[in-house]
Design an enzyme around this catalytic site. Structure first.
Site, PDB file in Angstrom:
ATOM      1  N   ARG A   1       0.860  -1.184   0.000  1.00 49.23           N
ATOM      2  CA  ARG A   1       0.000   0.000   0.000  1.00 49.23           C
ATOM      3  C   ARG A   1       0.895   1.232   0.000  1.00 49.23           C
ATOM      4  NH1 ARG A   1       2.316   2.092   3.765  1.00 49.23           N
ATOM      5  NH2 ARG A   1       0.706   3.704   3.744  1.00 49.23           N
TER       6      ARG A   1
ATOM      7  N   ALA B   1       0.704   5.043  -2.265  1.00 46.36           N
ATOM      8  CA  ALA B   1       0.552   5.249  -3.710  1.00 46.36           C
ATOM      9  C   ALA B   1       1.776   4.826  -4.545  1.00 46.36           C
ATOM     10  CB  ALA B   1       0.175   6.707  -3.976  1.00 46.36           C
TER      11      ALA B   1
ATOM     12  N   ARG C   1      -7.774  -0.902  -6.581  1.00 47.26           N
ATOM     13  CA  ARG C   1      -8.101   0.251  -5.716  1.00 47.26           C
ATOM     14  C   ARG C   1      -8.234   1.478  -6.620  1.00 47.26           C
ATOM     15  NH1 ARG C   1      -4.461   1.009  -0.488  1.00 47.26           N
ATOM     16  NH2 ARG C   1      -6.334   2.070   0.260  1.00 47.26           N
TER      17      ARG C   1
ATOM     18  N   GLN D   1      -2.325   2.639   9.884  1.00 49.38           N
ATOM     19  CA  GLN D   1      -1.021   2.747   9.203  1.00 49.38           C
ATOM     20  C   GLN D   1      -0.035   3.602  10.009  1.00 49.38           C
ATOM     21  OE1 GLN D   1      -3.977   3.071   7.742  1.00 49.38           O
ATOM     22  NE2 GLN D   1      -3.971   2.410   5.619  1.00 49.38           N
TER      23      GLN D   1
ATOM     24  N   ASP E   1      -2.249  10.592  -2.386  1.00 50.43           N
ATOM     25  CA  ASP E   1      -2.612   9.481  -3.276  1.00 50.43           C
ATOM     26  C   ASP E   1      -2.964   9.947  -4.678  1.00 50.43           C
ATOM     27  OD1 ASP E   1      -3.146   8.280  -0.448  1.00 50.43           O
ATOM     28  OD2 ASP E   1      -2.940   6.633  -1.882  1.00 50.43           O
TER      29      ASP E   1
ATOM     30  N   ASN F   1      -5.658  12.161   0.282  1.00 54.17           N
ATOM     31  CA  ASN F   1      -4.745  11.342   1.084  1.00 54.17           C
ATOM     32  C   ASN F   1      -5.594  10.609   2.123  1.00 54.17           C
ATOM     33  OD1 ASN F   1      -2.023  10.496   1.692  1.00 54.17           O
ATOM     34  ND2 ASN F   1      -2.177  11.671   3.573  1.00 54.17           N
ATOM     35  N   LYS F   2      -4.954   9.796   2.919  1.00 57.96           N
ATOM     36  CA  LYS F   2      -5.643   8.962   3.908  1.00 57.96           C
ATOM     37  C   LYS F   2      -6.707   9.743   4.679  1.00 57.96           C
ATOM     38  CE  LYS F   2      -5.378   5.484   4.404  1.00 57.96           C
ATOM     39  NZ  LYS F   2      -6.344   4.594   3.744  1.00 57.96           N
TER      40      LYS F   2
HETATM   41  O1  MRU Z   1      -4.628   3.084   2.211  1.00 59.04           O
HETATM   42  P1  MRU Z   1      -3.148   3.328   2.086  1.00 59.04           P
HETATM   43  O2  MRU Z   1      -2.368   2.801   3.240  1.00 59.04           O
HETATM   44  O3  MRU Z   1      -2.613   2.855   0.758  1.00 59.04           O
HETATM   45  O4  MRU Z   1      -3.012   4.907   2.106  1.00 59.04           O
HETATM   46  C1  MRU Z   1      -1.748   5.475   2.002  1.00 59.04           C
HETATM   47  C2  MRU Z   1      -1.723   6.937   2.088  1.00 59.04           C
HETATM   48  O5  MRU Z   1      -2.722   7.583   2.231  1.00 59.04           O
HETATM   49  C3  MRU Z   1      -0.366   7.591   1.907  1.00 59.04           C
HETATM   50  O6  MRU Z   1      -0.279   8.761   2.644  1.00 59.04           O
HETATM   51  C4  MRU Z   1      -0.166   7.931   0.426  1.00 59.04           C
HETATM   52  O7  MRU Z   1      -0.407   6.812  -0.365  1.00 59.04           O
HETATM   53  C5  MRU Z   1       1.208   8.426   0.154  1.00 59.04           C
HETATM   54  S1  MRU Z   1       2.434   7.155   0.318  1.00 59.04           S
HETATM   55  C6  MRU Z   1       3.932   7.844  -0.046  1.00 59.04           C
END
Ligand code: MRU
Length: 356
Positions: free
Chosen positions: A52, A54, A95, A202, A243, A253-254
């Site tokens: 996981r 991006a 996704r 995370q 993302d 983003n998350k």
């Molecule tokens: O659901 P995830 O764990 O894939 O979400 C990840 C994020 O939101 C990260 O902040 C984003 O992908 C940037 S990773 C360098």
């Protein structure tokens, strides 16, 4: 960069003809790799967040596509190309929000078509080479973002981060954690606060594990404690990943990131979003046009607990990402430099020569 061996733990490994993925659902308890042999394997690994973040999703998808292409046994180059495109379309459904997934797959398929290889075997070799290139470029981008990002930070700062945009979310080094690792090497002694990042944790499972392993001062907090630590004056900057960034600078983003950005704005704290150009989507005009992944409600109240933490079958709403309005983003850090508002103009300039 120093890391106590952390940077040896890459999320995607291709060695001796085998594709291995670090199963991030097992962290922090176990550092376990799983083997990817088919398009279904890579789809599952992305969907279940075994891999996981991006950029790491993009790298994994590129190698995963090559692994599937390798299974093609025919001799027709046209059929081979259709086979690869079908596999790419399938992997792309794992996704929806992180644009690196579709970006990497499109780069692989359109590049293959343009390369005009005259046999499936040569096509396979081309795909492997391109996947390696995507991985290497991401690693270099992370290093560069670390260097640009560090110019915005000062020794001894308190830094808040949300989710995990660290080394295991990328080919290596991370996006928004890269300047922290680089600063550590220079003796900056940052104090990092990691939001736990519900519901999949995370921040707790991955960011606090990464930073602690690298010997960085990290304090884990619940998502609803950000205002409290900001009010105490413990936070000098917020750093997060992204993302998908739309052409106007809105960044998905998350889930929970936009709340942190609004708080940072209220407290006068700079909010920095780390966005490699592979994550900037100039074809998406604004944040309203970004598809936000909705996940199973069980992740909120069942997945991490021995017993359900809400009545069985309770109605839930579980969006995986939110969009931070560009007005709350102090600067966007890319591998090509730091972008400041107006984002609609400056993102266009920075992405001019991006590999499509
Ligand atoms: O659901 P995830 O764990 O894939 O979400 C990840 C994020 O939101 C990260 O902040 C984003 O992908 C940037 S990773 C360098």
């Amino acid at each position: 960069m120093k890391s106590n061996g952390l940077f040896d733990i890459t999320p995607v490994r291709y060695t001796d003809g085998q594709l291995m993925i670090l199963d991030q659902t097992m962290l922090p308890g176990e550092e376990k790799y799983i083997k990817i042999e088919t398009k279904e394997d890579i789809w599952e690994a992305i969907y279940k967040l075994r891999v996981r973040g991006a950029p790491a999703i993009g790298v994994a998808a590129a190698y995963g596509l090559y692994i599937e292409a390798r299974r093609y046994e025919g001799t027709s180059i046209e059929r081979f190309y259709d086979y690869v495109c079908e596999a790419a379309s399938y992997i792309n459904t794992a996704r929806p929000t992180a644009v690196n997934l579709s970006w990497a797959l499109r780069r692989m398929t359109s590049g293959l078509e343009a390369a005009r290889t005259d046999s499936p075997e040569k096509g396979k070799a081309w795909l492997l080479n391109e996947a390696e290139k995507i991985r290497r470029e991401d690693e270099q981008a992370c290093r560069a973002m670390g260097e640009y990002g560090l110019t915005l930070l000062k020794p001894g700062m308190g830094i808040l981060t949300h989710c995990n945009a660290g080394t295991i979310a990328t080919a290596r080094y991370g996006t928004c954690l890269a300047p922290i690792y680089l600063g550590q090497e220079k003796g900056y002694d940052f104090r990092v606060f990691a939001d736990e990042t519900r519901p999949l944790l995370q921040g707790a499972r991955l960011t606090s594990w990464e930073l602690d392993k690298a010997g960085i001062d990290v304090t884990l907090i619940c998502d609803n404690m950000a205002a409290s630590v900001m009010k105490k004056g413990w936070i000098d900057a917020v750093v997060v990943g992204c993302d998908r960034m739309a052409a106007n600078g809105d960044g998905a983003n998350k889930i929970g990131t936009s709340a942190v950005a609004i708080l940072a704005h209220e407290f006068g704290i700079p909010f920095y979003m780390y966005v490699p150009t592979s994550t900037i989507d100039m074809e998406t005009p604004t944040g309203d046009d970004i598809e936000i992944e909705l996940r199973e409600g069980e992740e909120i109240y069942k997945m991490w607990y021995e017993k359900p933490m809400a009545p069985e079958g309770i109605k839930t709403y579980n969006p995986s990402f939110d969009v931070t309005d560009h007005k709350y983003i102090t600067a966007v850090i890319t591998e090509k430099g730091i972008v400041r508002p107006p984002y609609d103009i400056n993102l266009k300039k920075i992405t001019e020569n991006k590999v499509k």
